[in-house]
Design a protein around this motif. Structure first.
Motif, PDB file in Angstrom:
ATOM      1  N   ALA A   1     -21.112  15.507  -3.405  1.00 62.24           N
ATOM      2  CA  ALA A   1     -22.047  14.385  -3.520  1.00 62.24           C
ATOM      3  C   ALA A   1     -23.472  14.876  -3.753  1.00 62.24           C
ATOM      4  O   ALA A   1     -24.228  14.285  -4.516  1.00 62.24           O
ATOM      5  N   GLN A   2     -23.841  15.990  -3.112  1.00 59.20           N
ATOM      6  CA  GLN A   2     -25.183  16.539  -3.291  1.00 59.20           C
ATOM      7  C   GLN A   2     -25.357  17.139  -4.681  1.00 59.20           C
ATOM      8  O   GLN A   2     -26.419  17.021  -5.289  1.00 59.20           O
ATOM      9  N   ILE A   3     -24.299  17.768  -5.168  1.00 58.69           N
ATOM     10  CA  ILE A   3     -24.357  18.389  -6.499  1.00 58.69           C
ATOM     11  C   ILE A   3     -24.516  17.333  -7.588  1.00 58.69           C
ATOM     12  O   ILE A   3     -25.278  17.486  -8.543  1.00 58.69           O
ATOM     13  N   LEU A   4     -23.783  16.218  -7.427  1.00 58.59           N
ATOM     14  CA  LEU A   4     -23.798  15.167  -8.437  1.00 58.59           C
ATOM     15  C   LEU A   4     -25.021  14.258  -8.356  1.00 58.59           C
ATOM     16  O   LEU A   4     -25.337  13.566  -9.326  1.00 58.59           O
ATOM     17  N   LEU A   5     -25.702  14.268  -7.236  1.00 54.53           N
ATOM     18  CA  LEU A   5     -26.763  13.285  -6.992  1.00 54.53           C
ATOM     19  C   LEU A   5     -27.783  13.181  -8.129  1.00 54.53           C
ATOM     20  O   LEU A   5     -28.111  12.077  -8.562  1.00 54.53           O
ATOM     21  N   PRO A   6     -28.318  14.290  -8.668  1.00 52.23           N
ATOM     22  CA  PRO A   6     -29.330  14.150  -9.733  1.00 52.23           C
ATOM     23  C   PRO A   6     -28.746  13.793 -11.093  1.00 52.23           C
ATOM     24  O   PRO A   6     -29.486  13.404 -11.998  1.00 52.23           O
ATOM     25  N   TRP A   7     -27.415  13.955 -11.250  1.00 53.59           N
ATOM     26  CA  TRP A   7     -26.808  13.833 -12.585  1.00 53.59           C
ATOM     27  C   TRP A   7     -25.828  12.674 -12.698  1.00 53.59           C
ATOM     28  O   TRP A   7     -25.785  11.983 -13.712  1.00 53.59           O
TER      29      TRP A   7
END
Length: 258
Positions: free
Chosen positions: A140-146
């Motif tokens: 979830a943190q990895i995807l948050l900006p994208w």
């Protein structure tokens, strides 16, 4: 800090038009008091008399809704802070799972540098039946900006000092105010998580119109673009349209189950 100061400030905005689910929500918040030290602020219009009385029956303090949007309603609840350390949000038809708040607080207590803790979330239909689960963890943190925002607002806890430092929630935003806040908070400290289910989000298929989903998607894309490095903004469409399609497909699948 006074001895009776609570540690968690729970903010629940409501228009007062969902009394049945509001009562169920308040009951799950009351259950949290068994394991978590919390203070409940309900933000409601002055005309929502039944909802305000119901909230007071569950020990809530009621704050008037300024009627300028959901973000400012939440901010009004946060401004009622009186020494609490952590913020948690709950919709008037969503639920906390048993010991959910205590699990999130424990994560933040164990990680003093963390500004956000989040857990898994059930997606439930109007009757409470579980339709799907979201427990993305680190992804979830990895995807948050994208990509899609997989950190559930009703399943997260934020340090209030950090939330006030970023100016709380942007009143100009109607759908993606939590996404915007999470992206700002990532610059202040780390996020911690548990895959345990700590909350439930109620999915109303009849209210999720195509127009609202599109508006929500467009606002989320604008928020993510604002937080992207300047060099990446011109090429964001490479991943933006596939993500929009995948998110719409996922929403339709959950709606069909509901």
């Amino acid at each position: 800090m006074a001895n009776d100061t609570k540690r968690i400030l729970v903010v629940l905005p409501t228009l007062g038009d969902r009394l049945e689910t509001l009562q169920e929500t308040l009951e799950t918040i009351e259950t949290q008091r068994q394991t978590a030290s919390l203070r409940l602020i309900v933000v409601a219009p002055a005309t929502a008399i039944q909802a305000r009385e119901l909230a007071k029956q569950f020990g809530a303090e009621v704050v008037d809704d300024p009627k300028t949007g959901i973000s400012e309603a939440i901010n009004c609840g946060i401004r009622a802070r009186n020494g609490e350390e952590f913020y948690a949000w709950m919709g008037d038809d969503d639920l906390f799972r048993p010991e959910g708040l205590e699990r999130l607080q424990r994560l933040l207590d164990k990680n003093p540098q963390a500004v956000v803790a989040y857990g898994g979330c059930d997606y439930i239909d109007p009757s409470g039946k579980v339709l799907a689960q979201s427990a993305a963890g680190k992804l979830a943190q990895i995807l948050l900006p994208w990509g899609p925002d997989l950190i559930p607002h009703p399943g997260s806890m934020i340090r209030l000092d950090a939330l006030e430092q970023i100016g709380m929630f942007d009143p100009a935003l109607k759908y993606a105010m939590d996404l915007d806040a999470f992206l700002k908070l990532k610059k202040l400290g780390k996020f911690v998580y548990t895959r345990e289910i700590v909350s439930a989000f109620r999915w109303h298929p009849d209210s999720l119109t195509v127009a609202n989903r599109r508006n929500s998607s467009l606002e989320s894309e604008a928020v993510k673009a604002k937080h992207l490095p300047n060099a990446l903004r011109p090429i964001r469409y490479i991943w933006q349209y596939p993500i929009r399609w995948a998110s719409s497909l996922a929403a339709n699948l959950v709606s069909s189950r509901a």
